[in-house]
Design a protein around this motif. Sequence first.
Motif, short mmCIF file in Angstrom:
data_model
loop_
_atom_site.label_atom_id
_atom_site.label_comp_id
_atom_site.label_asym_id
_atom_site.label_seq_id
_atom_site.Cartn_x
_atom_site.Cartn_y
_atom_site.Cartn_z
N MET A 1 -1.77 -4.65 -79.38
CA MET A 1 -2.63 -5.01 -78.34
C MET A 1 -2.98 -6.67 -78.32
O MET A 1 -3.10 -6.78 -80.22
N ASP A 2 -3.74 -6.92 -77.36
CA ASP A 2 -3.90 -8.20 -78.05
C ASP A 2 -5.66 -8.43 -78.60
O ASP A 2 -6.91 -7.43 -77.66
N ASN A 3 -6.03 -8.00 -79.52
CA ASN A 3 -6.89 -8.08 -80.37
C ASN A 3 -8.29 -8.81 -79.39
O ASN A 3 -8.88 -8.95 -79.74
N ARG A 4 -7.70 -10.52 -78.93
CA ARG A 4 -8.43 -10.76 -78.65
C ARG A 4 -9.37 -10.86 -77.78
O ARG A 4 -10.27 -10.93 -77.17
N LEU A 5 -8.28 -10.43 -76.48
CA LEU A 5 -9.08 -9.69 -75.44
C LEU A 5 -9.57 -8.38 -75.79
O LEU A 5 -11.29 -8.20 -75.04
N LEU A 6 -9.50 -7.52 -77.14
CA LEU A 6 -10.68 -6.80 -76.94
C LEU A 6 -11.72 -6.40 -77.39
O LEU A 6 -12.74 -6.53 -77.30
N ALA A 7 -11.52 -8.01 -78.33
CA ALA A 7 -12.86 -8.73 -78.66
C ALA A 7 -13.77 -8.87 -77.94
O ALA A 7 -15.40 -9.06 -77.68
N GLU A 8 -13.39 -9.53 -76.98
CA GLU A 8 -13.95 -9.54 -75.04
C GLU A 8 -13.95 -9.17 -74.87
O GLU A 8 -15.86 -8.74 -73.88
N LEU A 9 -13.74 -7.88 -74.11
CA LEU A 9 -14.21 -6.59 -73.88
C LEU A 9 -15.41 -6.37 -74.29
O LEU A 9 -16.27 -5.94 -73.97
N LEU A 10 -15.26 -6.24 -75.61
CA LEU A 10 -16.41 -5.44 -76.69
C LEU A 10 -17.53 -6.32 -77.00
O LEU A 10 -19.05 -5.67 -77.22
N PHE A 11 -17.33 -7.41 -76.96
CA PHE A 11 -18.48 -8.65 -77.29
C PHE A 11 -18.61 -9.77 -76.92
O PHE A 11 -18.52 -10.60 -77.16
N GLY B 1 -8.17 -8.13 -85.63
CA GLY B 1 -7.12 -6.16 -85.54
C GLY B 1 -8.67 -6.05 -87.23
O GLY B 1 -7.67 -4.64 -87.77
N LEU B 2 -9.25 -6.30 -87.39
CA LEU B 2 -9.60 -5.93 -88.76
C LEU B 2 -11.17 -4.74 -88.43
O LEU B 2 -11.06 -4.26 -89.21
N GLY C 1 -15.12 11.13 -95.29
CA GLY C 1 -15.46 9.70 -94.63
C GLY C 1 -13.74 9.48 -93.53
O GLY C 1 -13.13 10.89 -93.30
N TYR C 2 -14.26 7.85 -93.31
CA TYR C 2 -12.77 8.46 -91.56
C TYR C 2 -12.37 7.02 -92.15
O TYR C 2 -11.87 5.92 -92.25
N TYR C 3 -10.83 7.60 -92.46
CA TYR C 3 -9.21 7.46 -92.70
C TYR C 3 -8.10 8.10 -92.49
O TYR C 3 -8.46 9.45 -92.32
N GLY C 4 -7.32 7.27 -93.07
CA GLY C 4 -6.01 8.57 -92.55
C GLY C 4 -5.58 8.90 -90.95
O GLY C 4 -6.18 8.55 -90.01
N GLU C 5 -5.76 9.79 -91.64
CA GLU C 5 -5.22 10.82 -90.41
C GLU C 5 -6.05 11.31 -90.08
O GLU C 5 -6.27 11.47 -88.48
N TYR C 6 -8.01 10.99 -90.69
CA TYR C 6 -9.16 11.52 -90.01
C TYR C 6 -9.66 10.54 -89.42
O TYR C 6 -10.52 10.24 -88.48
N ALA C 7 -9.01 9.07 -89.54
CA ALA C 7 -9.24 7.93 -88.53
C ALA C 7 -8.62 8.40 -87.57
O ALA C 7 -7.81 7.48 -86.95
N LYS C 8 -8.66 9.33 -85.97
CA LYS C 8 -8.58 9.22 -84.78
C LYS C 8 -8.24 8.26 -83.97
O LYS C 8 -7.62 7.98 -83.24
N CYS C 9 -9.73 7.16 -84.18
CA CYS C 9 -9.68 6.03 -82.62
C CYS C 9 -9.09 5.14 -83.56
O CYS C 9 -9.04 4.03 -82.89
N ARG C 10 -8.21 4.83 -84.51
CA ARG C 10 -7.66 3.93 -84.96
C ARG C 10 -6.64 3.63 -84.58
O ARG C 10 -6.28 1.73 -84.12
N GLY C 11 -6.08 3.87 -83.35
CA GLY C 11 -4.88 3.50 -83.07
C GLY C 11 -4.76 3.95 -81.72
O GLY C 11 -4.08 4.12 -80.81
N LEU C 12 -5.76 3.99 -80.90
CA LEU C 12 -6.68 3.58 -79.47
C LEU C 12 -6.17 2.80 -78.81
O LEU C 12 -5.87 1.48 -79.26
#
Length: 549
Positions: free
Chosen positions: A1-11, A138-139, A165-176
């Motif tokens: 994914m283009d993280n820069r694009l995502l950053a613009e989308l969010l901010f 991407g962080l 906490g939110y990690y590993g398999e529980y971090a559902k939105c990590r891979g969107l």
Amino acid sequence: MDNRLLAELLFGDIMTDRDSIMERYPKRELGEKAEVTRFSPSPTGYMHIGGLYAALISSKIARQSGGVFYLRIEDTDKKREVEHGTDEIISSLAEFGIKFDEGASADGEQEYGDYGPYRQSARGEIYRAFAKELVARGLAYPCFCTAEELEQTRKAQESQKLLPGYYGEYAKCRGLTYEQIEQKIKDGCEYVIRLRSPGKEDAKIVCRDIIRGNIEMPENITDVVLLKSDGIPTYHYAHVIDDYLMGTTTVIRGDEWISSYPIHHQLFEVSGLKMPRYAHIAPIMKLDGGENRKRKLSKRKDPEASVRYYSEQGFPYESVNEYLMTIASSGFEGWRMKNPDADISEYKFKLDKMSISGALFDMDKLLSVSRDVISRMSEEKLSRLITEWAAEYDPALSSYISNSADKFNESIKLWKYNGTKVRKDVAKWSDLTAMYDYLYVGAPKEYDFDTKIPADKRSEFISAYIAEYDPLDDSSQWFDRVKRVGEPLGFCPNIKEYKADPDKYVGSVADACGILRVAVTGKRNSPDLYTIMRLIGCDETINRLNKAK
Ligand code: GLU
């Protein structure tokens, strides 16, 4: 994914960037050893004694090193905020002599200093710009999980005894994917921004705490929230950005934050920011039921947990600060013995000498420290401080002071000295009307007469004394008169003679004075009775003697 694009989308609304913000906060030009410390309360309107303790230590560390001590208001949690909460904090600290070199000011007033804004609510753009940069690298990423979903995760982890906490398999939105995210935003789904933690499960980090030494801890692996759904940062994220930008060199905070240290360590690391030093201070404790049952001083249960308590009781602020220093530093009392008149600011305080276990709050010790502090104050200072305190907290004393200023100043001498010695009776201003009610309030309501002298003998003596009393007597004439009146009624004027054969007498001149003392003051102990009679005046003395007969 283009993280820069995502950053613009969010901010997309954020026009500035992290580097431009960093330029607005240049390195402070201070001496090599200068410490920059801060006090950073939430504006709850309640000042806990532990907060004053931390503020006192932080200010001392900055001041003694030629550094800067500033006030930052952590108002990111609107639920905890109360109206004028910041004003209350600033004014209570000011009452304890704590001032800031820069920082937030009272509501509606201009803040001061070049490293602001000093209220986190005014720093939204800064946090968002920093978060934007993390997303672009991407962080960090958006998370759309609902409260219910997170609760389910928590329960599942709890039942399997897993790290919450939110990690590993529980971090559902990590891979969107970008598309999934874009769609959810279009659908109006709320989201938070989470860190994409680079932590490894078995890795360790070390917290180099100035007070506790090195503490090894597991590295953070959870994708903690950086910005909440309203765009407001969590404590963790705001701490990292603010303490970096404002140039804090040592973070002095309660030890309840130690467990969050791995998160802070990681946030500084991923953000490429240099970490400050840390000193986690132990809380002030109280014994509760039984020798070993210690607990923190509680806002709900203990009136003495609030700094207002000390103001209301009339502890001079120097006493409270002096006492807090005795808790904070084991070397302080020794230093004070050697330097009884030195200002507390001359004491060189060392964080690494602080105790790691919570000190017990000891009211008796505070009272004794305060008696010493008060005994060192000049009469002028006492007069000024008591007048100010009474105006706010003790109407009876206040009207006494305004109606009889000269007598009031004379009364200070009366309880301050015993001949040439300094008395140490008063620990706080509310003691005055409790201990010397006969001076400041009025006639006694109860009498603590010594039952050794029969009541009829007592009355007889008081009546005879009233008949002879002369307000123009000086101190030795006064004493002679007591002897003269007492002798024919069986009060031996000579103590030695009395002691040689007590059964021959009703009592001694000391007993005769004792009767007058109780009649006038209600108490068996008081400062010089002659002066007390002079201060309350002839008519009042006679009234009281008549009443006590
Ligand atoms: N606002 C935090 C609190 O009130 C401050 C902790 C800190 O000093 O970092 O607990």
